[in-house]
Scaffold this motif. Structure first.
Motif, PDB file in Angstrom:
ATOM      1  N   HIS A   1     -26.046   5.058  -0.724  1.00 33.97           N
ATOM      2  CA  HIS A   1     -25.028   5.400  -1.725  1.00 33.97           C
ATOM      3  C   HIS A   1     -24.215   6.627  -1.328  1.00 33.97           C
ATOM      4  O   HIS A   1     -23.522   7.211  -2.164  1.00 33.97           O
ATOM      5  CB  HIS A   1     -25.696   5.615  -3.078  1.00 33.97           C
ATOM      6  CG  HIS A   1     -26.380   4.384  -3.606  1.00 33.97           C
ATOM      7  ND1 HIS A   1     -25.680   3.300  -4.078  1.00 33.97           N
ATOM      8  CD2 HIS A   1     -27.700   4.065  -3.701  1.00 33.97           C
ATOM      9  CE1 HIS A   1     -26.538   2.361  -4.459  1.00 33.97           C
ATOM     10  NE2 HIS A   1     -27.764   2.799  -4.234  1.00 33.97           N
ATOM     11  N   LEU A   2     -24.283   7.012  -0.058  1.00 31.06           N
ATOM     12  CA  LEU A   2     -23.431   8.087   0.442  1.00 31.06           C
ATOM     13  C   LEU A   2     -21.980   7.605   0.566  1.00 31.06           C
ATOM     14  O   LEU A   2     -21.718   6.418   0.757  1.00 31.06           O
ATOM     15  CB  LEU A   2     -23.882   8.531   1.830  1.00 31.06           C
ATOM     16  CG  LEU A   2     -25.094   9.441   1.975  1.00 31.06           C
ATOM     17  CD1 LEU A   2     -25.411   9.613   3.458  1.00 31.06           C
ATOM     18  CD2 LEU A   2     -24.861  10.787   1.335  1.00 31.06           C
ATOM     19  N   GLY A   3     -21.045   8.540   0.504  1.00 35.53           N
ATOM     20  CA  GLY A   3     -19.686   8.250   0.938  1.00 35.53           C
ATOM     21  C   GLY A   3     -18.799   7.569  -0.071  1.00 35.53           C
ATOM     22  O   GLY A   3     -18.742   7.952  -1.242  1.00 35.53           O
ATOM     23  N   ILE A   4     -18.127   6.509   0.377  1.00 38.53           N
ATOM     24  CA  ILE A   4     -17.073   5.884  -0.410  1.00 38.53           C
ATOM     25  C   ILE A   4     -17.186   4.366  -0.311  1.00 38.53           C
ATOM     26  O   ILE A   4     -17.605   3.825   0.715  1.00 38.53           O
ATOM     27  CB  ILE A   4     -15.683   6.359   0.082  1.00 38.53           C
ATOM     28  CG1 ILE A   4     -14.557   5.754  -0.763  1.00 38.53           C
ATOM     29  CG2 ILE A   4     -15.472   6.066   1.549  1.00 38.53           C
ATOM     30  CD1 ILE A   4     -13.194   6.334  -0.433  1.00 38.53           C
ATOM     31  N   LYS A   5     -16.839   3.691  -1.391  1.00 39.11           N
ATOM     32  CA  LYS A   5     -16.848   2.231  -1.415  1.00 39.11           C
ATOM     33  C   LYS A   5     -15.712   1.752  -2.309  1.00 39.11           C
ATOM     34  O   LYS A   5     -15.140   2.517  -3.086  1.00 39.11           O
ATOM     35  CB  LYS A   5     -18.177   1.686  -1.941  1.00 39.11           C
ATOM     36  CG  LYS A   5     -18.429   1.992  -3.423  1.00 39.11           C
ATOM     37  CD  LYS A   5     -19.753   1.425  -3.893  1.00 39.11           C
ATOM     38  CE  LYS A   5     -19.981   1.732  -5.378  1.00 39.11           C
ATOM     39  NZ  LYS A   5     -21.279   1.204  -5.851  1.00 39.11           N
ATOM     40  N   GLY A   6     -15.388   0.476  -2.195  1.00 41.05           N
ATOM     41  CA  GLY A   6     -14.353  -0.082  -3.049  1.00 41.05           C
ATOM     42  C   GLY A   6     -13.893  -1.428  -2.547  1.00 41.05           C
ATOM     43  O   GLY A   6     -14.542  -2.069  -1.717  1.00 41.05           O
TER      44      GLY A   6
ATOM     45  N   SER B   1     -23.070  14.064  -5.417  1.00 40.45           N
ATOM     46  CA  SER B   1     -22.854  12.627  -5.409  1.00 40.45           C
ATOM     47  C   SER B   1     -23.102  12.033  -6.790  1.00 40.45           C
ATOM     48  O   SER B   1     -23.807  12.599  -7.617  1.00 40.45           O
ATOM     49  CB  SER B   1     -23.772  11.949  -4.395  1.00 40.45           C
ATOM     50  OG  SER B   1     -25.132  12.156  -4.735  1.00 40.45           O
ATOM     51  N   GLN B   2     -22.499  10.886  -7.025  1.00 41.05           N
ATOM     52  CA  GLN B   2     -22.701  10.189  -8.279  1.00 41.05           C
ATOM     53  C   GLN B   2     -24.099   9.596  -8.314  1.00 41.05           C
ATOM     54  O   GLN B   2     -24.775   9.480  -7.297  1.00 41.05           O
ATOM     55  CB  GLN B   2     -21.641   9.100  -8.440  1.00 41.05           C
ATOM     56  CG  GLN B   2     -20.209   9.639  -8.392  1.00 41.05           C
ATOM     57  CD  GLN B   2     -19.180   8.525  -8.482  1.00 41.05           C
ATOM     58  OE1 GLN B   2     -19.317   7.598  -9.258  1.00 41.05           O
ATOM     59  NE2 GLN B   2     -18.141   8.625  -7.668  1.00 41.05           N
ATOM     60  N   ASN B   3     -24.532   9.203  -9.479  1.00 41.77           N
ATOM     61  CA  ASN B   3     -25.884   8.706  -9.678  1.00 41.77           C
ATOM     62  C   ASN B   3     -26.029   7.307  -9.078  1.00 41.77           C
ATOM     63  O   ASN B   3     -25.605   6.322  -9.670  1.00 41.77           O
ATOM     64  CB  ASN B   3     -26.214   8.685 -11.172  1.00 41.77           C
ATOM     65  CG  ASN B   3     -27.690   8.429 -11.418  1.00 41.77           C
ATOM     66  OD1 ASN B   3     -28.508   8.581 -10.518  1.00 41.77           O
ATOM     67  ND2 ASN B   3     -28.025   8.022 -12.625  1.00 41.77           N
ATOM     68  N   PHE B   4     -26.600   7.222  -7.879  1.00 35.59           N
ATOM     69  CA  PHE B   4     -26.823   5.950  -7.191  1.00 35.59           C
ATOM     70  C   PHE B   4     -25.535   5.154  -7.033  1.00 35.59           C
ATOM     71  O   PHE B   4     -25.500   3.935  -7.244  1.00 35.59           O
ATOM     72  CB  PHE B   4     -27.884   5.118  -7.913  1.00 35.59           C
ATOM     73  CG  PHE B   4     -29.250   5.739  -7.885  1.00 35.59           C
ATOM     74  CD1 PHE B   4     -30.040   5.671  -6.743  1.00 35.59           C
ATOM     75  CD2 PHE B   4     -29.746   6.419  -8.990  1.00 35.59           C
ATOM     76  CE1 PHE B   4     -31.294   6.247  -6.703  1.00 35.59           C
ATOM     77  CE2 PHE B   4     -31.005   7.001  -8.954  1.00 35.59           C
ATOM     78  CZ  PHE B   4     -31.777   6.920  -7.821  1.00 35.59           C
ATOM     79  N   SER B   5     -24.458   5.834  -6.666  1.00 32.91           N
ATOM     80  CA  SER B   5     -23.207   5.149  -6.385  1.00 32.91           C
ATOM     81  C   SER B   5     -22.344   6.013  -5.484  1.00 32.91           C
ATOM     82  O   SER B   5     -22.190   7.209  -5.735  1.00 32.91           O
ATOM     83  CB  SER B   5     -22.436   4.839  -7.669  1.00 32.91           C
ATOM     84  OG  SER B   5     -21.181   4.253  -7.382  1.00 32.91           O
ATOM     85  N   ALA B   6     -21.790   5.393  -4.454  1.00 32.59           N
ATOM     86  CA  ALA B   6     -20.819   6.100  -3.633  1.00 32.59           C
ATOM     87  C   ALA B   6     -19.552   6.337  -4.450  1.00 32.59           C
ATOM     88  O   ALA B   6     -19.326   5.719  -5.490  1.00 32.59           O
ATOM     89  CB  ALA B   6     -20.499   5.273  -2.386  1.00 32.59           C
ATOM     90  N   PHE B   7     -18.707   7.250  -3.977  1.00 37.01           N
ATOM     91  CA  PHE B   7     -17.412   7.495  -4.614  1.00 37.01           C
ATOM     92  C   PHE B   7     -16.590   6.210  -4.542  1.00 37.01           C
ATOM     93  O   PHE B   7     -16.462   5.603  -3.476  1.00 37.01           O
ATOM     94  CB  PHE B   7     -16.689   8.631  -3.894  1.00 37.01           C
ATOM     95  CG  PHE B   7     -15.373   9.008  -4.492  1.00 37.01           C
ATOM     96  CD1 PHE B   7     -15.305   9.791  -5.640  1.00 37.01           C
ATOM     97  CD2 PHE B   7     -14.186   8.572  -3.909  1.00 37.01           C
ATOM     98  CE1 PHE B   7     -14.082  10.131  -6.194  1.00 37.01           C
ATOM     99  CE2 PHE B   7     -12.959   8.919  -4.442  1.00 37.01           C
ATOM    100  CZ  PHE B   7     -12.910   9.702  -5.604  1.00 37.01           C
ATOM    101  N   LYS B   8     -16.051   5.760  -5.662  1.00 36.46           N
ATOM    102  CA  LYS B   8     -15.362   4.468  -5.711  1.00 36.46           C
ATOM    103  C   LYS B   8     -13.858   4.649  -5.606  1.00 36.46           C
ATOM    104  O   LYS B   8     -13.259   5.438  -6.340  1.00 36.46           O
ATOM    105  CB  LYS B   8     -15.702   3.719  -7.004  1.00 36.46           C
ATOM    106  CG  LYS B   8     -15.275   2.254  -7.002  1.00 36.46           C
ATOM    107  CD  LYS B   8     -15.811   1.538  -8.231  1.00 36.46           C
ATOM    108  CE  LYS B   8     -15.520   0.034  -8.129  1.00 36.46           C
ATOM    109  NZ  LYS B   8     -14.087  -0.274  -8.041  1.00 36.46           N
TER     110      LYS B   8
END
Length: 450
Positions: free
Chosen positions: A319-324, A389-396
């Motif tokens: 869950h590091l980093g960025i996703k989308g 970091s967000q709670n069990f989520s990468a930055f969206k």
């Protein structure tokens, strides 16, 4: 939103109480029949959060079992990253095999009871392969700390030398176990992985092989994501009290803080972690978990105690980093779009999957994201990934690309990166391989560890 989240947590707790209890897994070596029985029992007793399947067969016809654990175990869901552990690719390196069975037991029995594990499983799809080389394991007759004939598969091939190599031609016969894993990697959007070995005590990160362009003349070989890989290795090693000491195996190298660059340890051709990173867009490290390759059974509880926290914390790094997702102007997801950080391009460009999804493992900081559709100008966006970091989520972050659907036929086909030595023609040194980034070690040519 707070009330809704509370209701969901309450429901998960009730689900945990309703799930059947499995008999505690004992600390002994589980051969193929026993391992299959355990996996099938877990899949039956915890059918709502597990999915058991075989990705192929070994030379001798044994199933290569994978147990998937999570809130949605049977299929990928947009926004939920895919994680995997693979053990026992060297049949005589046995600790990882048993640790993954105990990890399965711990995850399914903790779901709905431990809030941290419940959130992790609800936000992550976790794939666990206890043995990639069951034939090799069955060939070993008794525990032995050193080299054993069961290291290779039934055809006596070292599976961690059997993958395509990006640095030099690896002209070996691809084995059924290797081909099964390569096919598996095409079916899932794996983001993070680790493969578990024995014979040393260290977390090793890519590259395992190298050329001048990746820093080989300076006795190491670094990826464009070296900062992330060092973080991943340190995350695991720092929670293992013996690994982090770096000097627990007699007559072996000392590893500061329990981590090493793979090439700096010794060059390796055709390794699985390099293949994952280059051709499958999956960050993978190699975990050497025991000085003794095949220790006595009574030692297994100690290995579990040493590695339990590391195994869990490492999964969280997915869950590091960025996703989308990348969409066109009509809201249609765009597959095969290149999405990468501007100054850390991969030799096989990282692309969106069939859902238009991307995942980039990055540490907190400021980055310029390059979104490129073939035939169109790049779309550059500055992104700041926060320290917390967000709670069990990468930055969206989703991207909308100014593209008419009728003009994007180039997106229909899935561009593949050729399985050839890709790094051979690269120029000298990149910014990622400057000497100041790594404590140099003289390569140790040795074939009996990774």
């Amino acid at each position: 939103m707070r009330a809704r989240a509370g209701n969901m947590d309450f429901a998960c707790l009730w689900l945990g109480l309703l799930l059947p209890l499995a008999a505690a897994l004992d600390f002994r070596y589980h051969h193929q029949e026993d391992m299959e029985a355990f996996l099938k029992r877990v899949a039956q007793n915890y059918s709502s959060i597990t999915h058991l399947h075989s990705i192929g067969k070994s030379v001798r016809g044994r199933n290569l079992w994978v147990l998937v654990v999570g809130q949605f175990p049977k299929e990928h869901r947009v926004g939920i990253p895919e994680f995997k552990y693979v053990a026992n690719m060297h049949g005589d390196e046995t600790v990882g095999r048993e640790l993954l069975l105990h990890l399965i037991d711990y995850l399914v029995t903790s779901y709905g009871k431990d809030p941290d594990i419940t959130k992790l499983m609800n936000s992550t799809r976790i794939h666990i392969m206890p043995s990639m080389n069951p034939d090799g394991f069955e060939a070993v007759k008794k525990p032995d700390c050193f080299y054993n004939s069961g290291r290779g598969n039934y055809n006596e091939y070292d599976l961690n030398r059997n993958f395509p190599d990006a640095f030099e031609h690896n002209n070996v016969s691809r084995q059924p176990e290797t081909l099964a894993v390569m096919k598996w990697l095409k079916t899932e959007t794996f983001v993070l992985s680790a493969n578990l070995h024995g014979g040393a005590l260290v977390a090793s990160y890519p590259f395992d092989n190298g050329v001048q362009a990746t820093g080989a003349l300076l006795s190491r070989s670094l990826t464009p994501d070296d900062d992330v890989f060092q973080h991943l290795a340190h995350t695991y090693a720092s929670r293992n009290p013996n690994m982090m000491k770096g000097d627990q195996c007699k007559n072996k190298m000392n590893f500061p803080n329990g981590i090493t660059n793979g090439y700096a340890w010794y060059p390796l051709q055709g390794g699985m972690q390099d293949f994952n990173y280059i051709w499958a867009q999956c960050f993978e490290i190699t975990l050497e978990l025991s000085c003794c390759k095949y220790p006595r059974e009574e030692k297994l509880p100690y290995f579990w105690n040493d590695n339990k926290a590391s195994l869990i914390e490492y999964i969280k790094q997915v869950h590091l980093g960025i996703k989308g997702q990348v969409f066109d102007q009509s809201g249609n997801p765009l597959p095969n779009v290149i999405v990468e950080v501007q100054d850390r391009k991969h030799i096989c460009p990282y692309r969106t999957n069939k859902f238009g999804e991307y995942y980039l493992l990055l540490l907190p900081g400021s980055y310029v994201i390059n979104v490129t559709v073939p035939g169109h100008d790049p779309h550059l966006t500055k992104i700041v990934i926060p320290e917390k970091s967000q709670n069990f989520s990468a930055f969206k972050k989703d991207f909308i690309f100014p593209l008419r659907r009728q003009s994007d036929s180039v997106l229909v086909s899935n561009p593949s990166c050729p399985l050839v030595p890709l790094y051979r023609a690269m120029p000298s040194y990149s910014a990622a391989t400057k000497p100041s980034l790594f404590l140099f070690l003289v390569p140790l040519l040795h074939m009996f560890f990774k």
